[in-house]
Design a protein around this motif. Structure first.
Motif, PDB file in Angstrom:
ATOM      1  N   ASN A 205     -21.427  37.362  33.777  1.00 19.75           N
ATOM      2  CA  ASN A 205     -20.262  38.121  34.839  1.00 19.75           C
ATOM      3  C   ASN A 205     -19.141  39.565  33.845  1.00 19.75           C
ATOM      4  OD1 ASN A 205     -20.718  36.848  36.857  1.00 19.75           O
ATOM      5  ND2 ASN A 205     -19.543  35.230  36.190  1.00 19.75           N
ATOM      6  N   LYS A 206     -19.372  39.581  32.580  1.00 27.18           N
ATOM      7  CA  LYS A 206     -18.533  40.444  31.673  1.00 27.18           C
ATOM      8  C   LYS A 206     -19.750  41.736  31.264  1.00 27.18           C
ATOM      9  CE  LYS A 206     -15.691  37.255  28.833  1.00 27.18           C
ATOM     10  NZ  LYS A 206     -16.198  36.559  27.411  1.00 27.18           N
ATOM     11  N   ALA A 207     -21.373  41.835  31.704  1.00 31.15           N
ATOM     12  CA  ALA A 207     -21.991  42.731  31.866  1.00 31.15           C
ATOM     13  C   ALA A 207     -22.198  43.939  32.797  1.00 31.15           C
ATOM     14  CB  ALA A 207     -23.412  42.016  31.574  1.00 31.15           C
ATOM     15  N   THR A 208     -22.411  45.347  32.181  1.00 32.45           N
ATOM     16  CA  THR A 208     -22.665  46.063  33.638  1.00 32.45           C
ATOM     17  C   THR A 208     -23.710  45.737  33.952  1.00 32.45           C
ATOM     18  OG1 THR A 208     -23.956  47.197  31.859  1.00 32.45           O
ATOM     19  CG2 THR A 208     -21.237  47.490  32.180  1.00 32.45           C
ATOM     20  N   PRO A 209     -23.917  46.350  35.161  1.00 37.46           N
ATOM     21  CA  PRO A 209     -25.360  46.414  35.767  1.00 37.46           C
ATOM     22  C   PRO A 209     -26.613  46.285  34.568  1.00 37.46           C
ATOM     23  CG  PRO A 209     -23.830  47.038  37.182  1.00 37.46           C
ATOM     24  CD  PRO A 209     -22.992  47.440  36.205  1.00 37.46           C
ATOM     25  N   GLN A 210     -25.769  48.212  34.229  1.00 33.94           N
ATOM     26  CA  GLN A 210     -27.335  48.431  33.187  1.00 33.94           C
ATOM     27  C   GLN A 210     -27.535  47.544  32.316  1.00 33.94           C
ATOM     28  OE1 GLN A 210     -26.225  52.092  31.282  1.00 33.94           O
ATOM     29  NE2 GLN A 210     -28.712  51.794  31.201  1.00 33.94           N
ATOM     30  N   GLN A 211     -26.315  46.775  31.552  1.00 29.71           N
ATOM     31  CA  GLN A 211     -26.968  45.491  30.217  1.00 29.71           C
ATOM     32  C   GLN A 211     -27.299  44.480  30.952  1.00 29.71           C
ATOM     33  OE1 GLN A 211     -22.556  45.058  29.512  1.00 29.71           O
ATOM     34  NE2 GLN A 211     -22.812  46.494  27.623  1.00 29.71           N
ATOM     35  N   LYS A 212     -27.100  44.419  32.110  1.00 31.00           N
ATOM     36  CA  LYS A 212     -27.506  43.184  33.145  1.00 31.00           C
ATOM     37  C   LYS A 212     -29.188  43.010  32.981  1.00 31.00           C
ATOM     38  CE  LYS A 212     -24.019  41.204  35.704  1.00 31.00           C
ATOM     39  NZ  LYS A 212     -23.116  40.949  37.418  1.00 31.00           N
ATOM     40  N   ASP A 213     -29.947  44.223  33.679  1.00 30.84           N
ATOM     41  CA  ASP A 213     -31.137  44.570  33.679  1.00 30.84           C
ATOM     42  C   ASP A 213     -32.075  44.957  31.949  1.00 30.84           C
ATOM     43  OD1 ASP A 213     -31.248  45.455  36.033  1.00 30.84           O
ATOM     44  OD2 ASP A 213     -30.753  47.388  36.336  1.00 30.84           O
ATOM     45  N   LEU A 214     -31.070  45.089  31.455  1.00 33.73           N
ATOM     46  CA  LEU A 214     -31.823  45.429  29.721  1.00 33.73           C
ATOM     47  C   LEU A 214     -31.988  44.038  29.312  1.00 33.73           C
ATOM     48  CD1 LEU A 214     -29.877  48.586  28.209  1.00 33.73           C
ATOM     49  CD2 LEU A 214     -31.871  48.396  28.576  1.00 33.73           C
ATOM     50  N   LEU A 215     -30.539  43.159  29.455  1.00 30.48           N
ATOM     51  CA  LEU A 215     -31.078  41.742  29.336  1.00 30.48           C
ATOM     52  C   LEU A 215     -31.945  41.086  29.615  1.00 30.48           C
ATOM     53  CD1 LEU A 215     -27.060  40.637  28.928  1.00 30.48           C
ATOM     54  CD2 LEU A 215     -28.664  39.933  26.936  1.00 30.48           C
ATOM     55  N   THR A 216     -32.298  41.184  30.673  1.00 29.47           N
ATOM     56  CA  THR A 216     -33.282  40.319  32.080  1.00 29.47           C
ATOM     57  C   THR A 216     -34.614  40.821  30.889  1.00 29.47           C
ATOM     58  OG1 THR A 216     -31.957  40.227  33.441  1.00 29.47           O
ATOM     59  CG2 THR A 216     -34.326  39.983  34.080  1.00 29.47           C
ATOM     60  N   ARG A 217     -34.496  42.178  30.770  1.00 28.48           N
ATOM     61  CA  ARG A 217     -35.901  43.151  30.381  1.00 28.48           C
ATOM     62  C   ARG A 217     -36.217  42.758  28.899  1.00 28.48           C
ATOM     63  NH1 ARG A 217     -35.550  48.467  29.979  1.00 28.48           N
ATOM     64  NH2 ARG A 217     -34.773  48.423  32.531  1.00 28.48           N
ATOM     65  N   GLN A 218     -35.591  42.302  27.689  1.00 29.13           N
ATOM     66  CA  GLN A 218     -35.395  42.193  26.571  1.00 29.13           C
ATOM     67  C   GLN A 218     -35.720  40.748  26.888  1.00 29.13           C
ATOM     68  OE1 GLN A 218     -35.989  43.615  24.394  1.00 29.13           O
ATOM     69  NE2 GLN A 218     -35.956  45.373  25.323  1.00 29.13           N
ATOM     70  N   PHE A 219     -35.061  39.444  27.694  1.00 26.30           N
ATOM     71  CA  PHE A 219     -35.572  38.082  27.654  1.00 26.30           C
ATOM     72  C   PHE A 219     -36.684  37.878  28.502  1.00 26.30           C
ATOM     73  CE2 PHE A 219     -34.174  33.639  29.221  1.00 26.30           C
ATOM     74  CZ  PHE A 219     -33.690  33.349  27.995  1.00 26.30           C
ATOM     75  N   GLN A 220     -37.106  38.805  29.108  1.00 23.06           N
ATOM     76  CA  GLN A 220     -38.289  38.251  30.083  1.00 23.06           C
ATOM     77  C   GLN A 220     -39.712  38.582  28.785  1.00 23.06           C
ATOM     78  OE1 GLN A 220     -39.291  39.828  33.973  1.00 23.06           O
ATOM     79  NE2 GLN A 220     -41.443  40.627  33.084  1.00 23.06           N
ATOM     80  N   GLU A 221     -39.617  39.545  28.026  1.00 22.89           N
ATOM     81  CA  GLU A 221     -40.403  39.982  27.105  1.00 22.89           C
ATOM     82  C   GLU A 221     -40.613  38.850  25.803  1.00 22.89           C
ATOM     83  OE1 GLU A 221     -41.283  43.496  23.739  1.00 22.89           O
ATOM     84  OE2 GLU A 221     -39.854  43.589  25.200  1.00 22.89           O
TER      85      GLU A 221
END
Length: 204
Positions: free
Chosen positions: A80-96
């Motif tokens: 919940n502390k992450a910005t929308p952009q950070q959430k997208d980046l986190l999801t992309r990197q964790f998925q990879e």
């Protein structure tokens, strides 16, 4: 753990659009049998062709996993502390990270047999657990349970529990430590570094 969890992706490697209409246990069972047979017959995967395995996972697995929810559960309260952009980046990197890590181990599967445990689901349920056991020659069975949720696109996996250990919980402590050390951006950079190491063949 990595080799065991590679089956997480193997179980749902190939399924057509009709699979979206299947009950969650039927989906897991039908696709599992097809996938394990295909892996045993694919000499390239058995010989360690990582890129071919990654391509297969990206094409066939990703539609059946809710990586955004998996990422939010792994990050925990800090999500919940992450910005929308950070959430997208986190999801992309964790998925990879997950795709590359478990694709590397997928070629190890040969003679495993999956036993399906009794499944219970009440009418109207949108969050269920499908329980299975992986039978390995000369080793104890491995309990492999799938948490699925129903969306407008069908059933999606959002967590996997291997021998009592949750996939998302397994990452939560290390993610929390990265965030304490460098914030959300620190975790993103750490995941990026791990993925680059996997690409370079320097990590497993």
């Amino acid at each position: 753990m990595k080799q065991l969890l590679s089956l997480v992706f193997a179980v749902l490697l190939s399924a057509g659009a009709a699979a979206q209409e299947m009950a969650p246990d039927v989906l897991v069972k039908s696709v599992t049998e097809d996938v394990l047979a295909a892996v045993r017959q694919d000499k390239d995967i058995q010989n360690g062709n990582t890129q071919k395995t990654i391509d297969l996972v990206e094409t066939k697995v990703l539609p059946y996993f809710n990586f955004r929810r998996m990422t939010s559960l792994a990050v925990g309260r800090d999500w919940n502390k992450a910005t929308p952009q950070q959430k997208d980046l986190l999801t992309r990197q964790f998925q990879e990270l997950l795709v590359r890590t478990y694709s590397n181990a997928l070629s190890a599967y040969r003679d495993q047999v999956v036993r399906y445990r009794p499944f219970k689901m009440n009418p109207g349920d949108t969050d269920v657990l499908v329980r299975t056991e992986v039978i390995q020659p000369g080793a104890r069975p491995i309990q492999l349970d799938y948490s699925l949720e129903k969306s407008d696109k069908g059933w999606r996996v959002y967590d996997v529990v291997v021998s009592g250990v949750s996939l998302v919980t397994n990452y939560r402590e290390s993610f929390a430590q990265e965030i304490r050390n460098g914030g959300i951006d620190g975790l993103i950079h750490s995941l990026e570094a791990k993925n680059k190491s996997l690409v370079a063949g320097k990590a497993a």
